[in-house]
Design an enzyme around this catalytic site. Structure first.
Site, PDB file in Angstrom:
ATOM      1  N   LEU A 258       0.828  -1.205   0.000  1.00 30.12           N
ATOM      2  CA  LEU A 258       0.000   0.000   0.000  1.00 30.12           C
ATOM      3  C   LEU A 258       0.859   1.251   0.000  1.00 30.12           C
ATOM      4  O   LEU A 258       1.740   1.400   0.844  1.00 30.12           O
ATOM      5  CB  LEU A 258      -0.896   0.024   1.240  1.00 30.12           C
ATOM      6  CG  LEU A 258      -1.718  -1.230   1.508  1.00 30.12           C
ATOM      7  CD1 LEU A 258      -2.555  -1.046   2.757  1.00 30.12           C
ATOM      8  CD2 LEU A 258      -2.608  -1.539   0.314  1.00 30.12           C
TER       9      LEU A 258
ATOM     10  N   GLU B   8       0.969   5.186   0.715  1.00 31.64           N
ATOM     11  CA  GLU B   8       0.202   6.200   1.424  1.00 31.64           C
ATOM     12  C   GLU B   8      -0.390   7.160   0.407  1.00 31.64           C
ATOM     13  O   GLU B   8       0.269   7.549  -0.557  1.00 31.64           O
ATOM     14  CB  GLU B   8       1.110   6.982   2.375  1.00 31.64           C
ATOM     15  CG  GLU B   8       1.443   6.193   3.607  1.00 31.64           C
ATOM     16  CD  GLU B   8       2.189   7.033   4.629  1.00 31.64           C
ATOM     17  OE1 GLU B   8       3.057   6.472   5.293  1.00 31.64           O
ATOM     18  OE2 GLU B   8       1.892   8.240   4.748  1.00 31.64           O
TER      19      GLU B   8
ATOM     20  N   GLY C  92      14.782  13.492  -8.106  1.00 38.37           N
ATOM     21  CA  GLY C  92      14.344  14.548  -7.189  1.00 38.37           C
ATOM     22  C   GLY C  92      15.334  14.715  -6.063  1.00 38.37           C
ATOM     23  O   GLY C  92      16.550  14.593  -6.266  1.00 38.37           O
TER      24      GLY C  92
ATOM     25  N   CYS D 110       8.453   3.966   5.006  1.00 35.42           N
ATOM     26  CA  CYS D 110       8.749   2.612   4.509  1.00 35.42           C
ATOM     27  C   CYS D 110      10.126   2.458   3.871  1.00 35.42           C
ATOM     28  O   CYS D 110      10.942   1.680   4.355  1.00 35.42           O
ATOM     29  CB  CYS D 110       7.671   2.184   3.520  1.00 35.42           C
ATOM     30  SG  CYS D 110       6.088   1.956   4.325  1.00 35.42           S
TER      31      CYS D 110
HETATM   32  C1  UDX Z   1       5.975   2.453  -0.424  1.00 37.43           C
HETATM   33  C2  UDX Z   1       5.650   1.390  -1.485  1.00 37.43           C
HETATM   34  O1  UDX Z   1       5.383   2.025  -2.739  1.00 37.43           O
HETATM   35  C3  UDX Z   1       4.466   0.542  -1.047  1.00 37.43           C
HETATM   36  O2  UDX Z   1       4.224  -0.498  -1.996  1.00 37.43           O
HETATM   37  C4  UDX Z   1       4.811  -0.069   0.316  1.00 37.43           C
HETATM   38  O3  UDX Z   1       3.795  -0.876   0.775  1.00 37.43           O
HETATM   39  C5  UDX Z   1       5.128   1.026   1.306  1.00 37.43           C
HETATM   40  O4  UDX Z   1       6.204   1.827   0.816  1.00 37.43           O
HETATM   41  P1  UDX Z   1       4.984   4.840   0.273  1.00 37.43           P
HETATM   42  O5  UDX Z   1       6.065   4.892   1.304  1.00 37.43           O
HETATM   43  O6  UDX Z   1       3.597   5.215   0.654  1.00 37.43           O
HETATM   44  O7  UDX Z   1       4.877   3.357  -0.346  1.00 37.43           O
HETATM   45  O8  UDX Z   1       5.422   5.843  -0.878  1.00 37.43           O
HETATM   46  P2  UDX Z   1       5.876   5.756  -2.419  1.00 37.43           P
HETATM   47  O9  UDX Z   1       4.786   6.277  -3.264  1.00 37.43           O
HETATM   48  O10 UDX Z   1       6.401   4.437  -2.763  1.00 37.43           O
HETATM   49  O11 UDX Z   1       7.057   6.832  -2.410  1.00 37.43           O
HETATM   50  C6  UDX Z   1       8.194   6.672  -1.548  1.00 37.43           C
HETATM   51  C7  UDX Z   1       9.166   7.815  -1.726  1.00 37.43           C
HETATM   52  O12 UDX Z   1       9.807   7.736  -2.983  1.00 37.43           O
HETATM   53  C8  UDX Z   1       8.543   9.212  -1.646  1.00 37.43           C
HETATM   54  O13 UDX Z   1       9.385  10.048  -0.868  1.00 37.43           O
HETATM   55  C9  UDX Z   1       8.528   9.689  -3.085  1.00 37.43           C
HETATM   56  O14 UDX Z   1       8.603  11.094  -3.224  1.00 37.43           O
HETATM   57  C10 UDX Z   1       9.775   9.005  -3.624  1.00 37.43           C
HETATM   58  N1  UDX Z   1       9.755   8.790  -5.075  1.00 37.43           N
HETATM   59  C11 UDX Z   1       8.833   7.939  -5.613  1.00 37.43           C
HETATM   60  C12 UDX Z   1      10.690   9.399  -5.881  1.00 37.43           C
HETATM   61  O15 UDX Z   1      11.552  10.161  -5.405  1.00 37.43           O
HETATM   62  N2  UDX Z   1      10.674   9.141  -7.221  1.00 37.43           N
HETATM   63  C13 UDX Z   1       9.766   8.303  -7.798  1.00 37.43           C
HETATM   64  O16 UDX Z   1       9.829   8.121  -9.031  1.00 37.43           O
HETATM   65  C14 UDX Z   1       8.807   7.686  -6.973  1.00 37.43           C
END
Ligand code: UDX
Length: 436
Positions: free
Chosen positions: A153, A155, A254, A261
């Site tokens: 999941l 967030e 970024g 997580c």
């Molecule tokens: C993550 C996993 O996606 C999910 O499957 C797991 O169960 C929990 O951990 P989440 O922590 O909610 O979910 O956020 P996610 O959307 O995965 O983004 C994590 C981080 O990566 C964020 O800080 C986001 O800004 C960063 N990110 C994401 C990037 O810097 N670049 C990207 O291309 C994607």
């Protein structure tokens, strides 16, 4: 089906609400009676789009209840999900004391055959330990199976992720619980119901999150190459992403990944590997590149402003990503701490995370919107790519600033447009545009 979730934090609450929405009879348990009282009064302690309405709808329909009594929960559920926190310890390893505590409590209360499902993110071999613990404390009063069923999941889109999953992974020690778990998930209509041994299932979760973090770090490393060679990271990752074997997701460069997580899970996976005798250097490098992404951004700020002391710097976005109010391990917060340490005065705004950020941040002027945050600033840093920022009146934003310098840590804006509006615009992995 009668299902109980022990642990009514983010994962427990979202999962409970989604199961209820699909017609199951759900009890959510938490030993924090204050939290249960809040939930019973109809308040939802976390921000997740659509969750509040879903909880209210299902409580009203009698399919979702909250209790602080584990005994009541155990009595209710044929299937009991453990959805407790598994926080990191100082050395990166996972604190499994909540998991062990719940296993012990459940064991004491179990009277009939029960399927215990571990949904929390745990190191490989935890399920075996949970089974051992239950056996030890149940005294053969009830038959049971322990299953691993990791959550994937995100967030902010957790409901969508659960209602329309890419895959459902179920790790078992025997085939006995499989038919009931299939029945539980049947209403979700997921084409990929994957049954593995319990250790493989636990590994799938850590391996997936680490791989996603690896993709982000790869994009951030490429961004450095793009900047020095005059290429454009967005074009590069778009070009890569059309290859189905690579895919475009999680290749946005970024200021690095954050949240509750990725940082924790990657550190844990490195530690798990170490305990199993493998030095996971690849993942150590992923962490290293992630830290560097923020350093690189700070360096750009210093290049532009030279000295940060007594400069006023605005920060747009505090949550670790858009559509959440979660600021845990948010790059924005680290960024603010770093520029404050160099003597900058910080003004900040986030569409949802002001309250949670306010608890952590000291001496930051928390503003009511982006324009107020930009007021009197020598520079504006964009740390989280909220949609709201895409729609900003950029001329108005510029007029608020002493010096129209924007450092875009998420490549939200168009460099050519920003330059033509008169901003000095610096982003990540994109060539610098000079006004004609
Ligand atoms: C993550 C996993 O996606 C999910 O499957 C797991 O169960 C929990 O951990 P989440 O922590 O909610 O979910 O956020 P996610 O959307 O995965 O983004 C994590 C981080 O990566 C964020 O800080 C986001 O800004 C960063 N990110 C994401 C990037 O810097 N670049 C990207 O291309 C994607």
């Amino acid at each position: 089906m009668k299902v109980t979730l022990v642990g009514s934090g983010y994962v427990g609450l979202v999962t409970g609400a989604c199961f209820a929405e699909k017609g199951h009879d759900i009890v959510c348990v938490d030993n924090d009676s204050q939290k249960i009282a809040t939930l019973k009064s109809g308040q939802i302690p976390i921000y997740e789009p659509g969750l509040e309405e879903m909880v209210h709808r299902n409580v009203a329909a009698g399919r979702l209840r909250f209790t602080s009594s584990t005994e009541e929960g155990v009595e209710h559920g044929q299937i009991i999900f453990i959805t407790v926190p598994t926080p990191p310890q100082e050395d990166g390893s996972v604190d499994l004391s909540f998991m062990e505590g719940v296993a012990r409590t459940i064991a004491g209360d179990m009277k009939n055959y029960t399927i215990i499902v571990d949904k929390s993110t745990v190191p490989v071999k935890t399920g075996e330990k949970v089974a051992e613990t239950i056996r030890r404390y149940n005294g053969n009063k009830a038959d049971f199976d322990v299953v691993s069923n990791p959550e994937f999941l995100r967030e902010g889109s957790a409901i969508e992720d659960l209602m329309n999953p890419d895959r459902i992974v179920v790790g078992v020690m025997s085939q006995r619980p499989v038919p009931l778990l299939r029945e539980l998930y049947a209403p979700f209509g997921c084409p990929q119901f994957i049954v593995t041994d319990i250790n493989s299932s636990e590994l799938i979760k850590h391996a997936s999150n680490s791989f996603l973090a690896l993709k982000i770090s790869y994009a951030n490393a490429l961004a450095v190459i793009c900047e020095t060679s005059g290429a454009n990271i967005t074009d590069v990752v778009n070009g890569m992403g059309f290859d189905k074997r690579i895919g475009r997701h999680f290749l946005n460069a970024g200021i690095g990944y954050g949240g509750s997580c990725f940082p924790k899970d990657i550190a844990a996976f490195i530690k798990i590997a170490e305990q199993l005798g493998y030095d996971f250097q690849l993942l150590k490098e992923v962490q290293h590149i992630n830290r560097d992404a923020l350093e690189h951004f700070l360096k750009k700020l210093r290049t532009e402003l030279w000295v940060l002391k007594d400069k006023t710097i605005g920060v747009l976005g505090l949550a670790f990503k858009p559509n959440t109010d979660d600021v845990r391990n948010a790059p924005a917060i680290e960024l603010i701490h770093r520029i404050q340490a160099e003597g900058a005065h910080v003004r900040a705004y986030d569409p949802q995370a002001m309250e949670k950020a306010g608890v952590i941040l000291k001496d930051v002027t928390l503003c009511k919107d982006a324009y107020e945050a930009a007021h009197g600033c020598d520079a504006l840093l964009l740390a989280t790519e909220w949609d709201e920022f895409r729609k900003l009146d950029l001329s108005r934003l510029k007029s608020e600033m002493i010096h129209p310098l924007i450092l875009d840590g998420r490549n939200l804006f168009d460099p050519i447009q920003m330059t033509s509006l008169g901003f000095t615009y610096r982003s990540v992995g994109q060539a610098i545009h000079h006004p004609k």
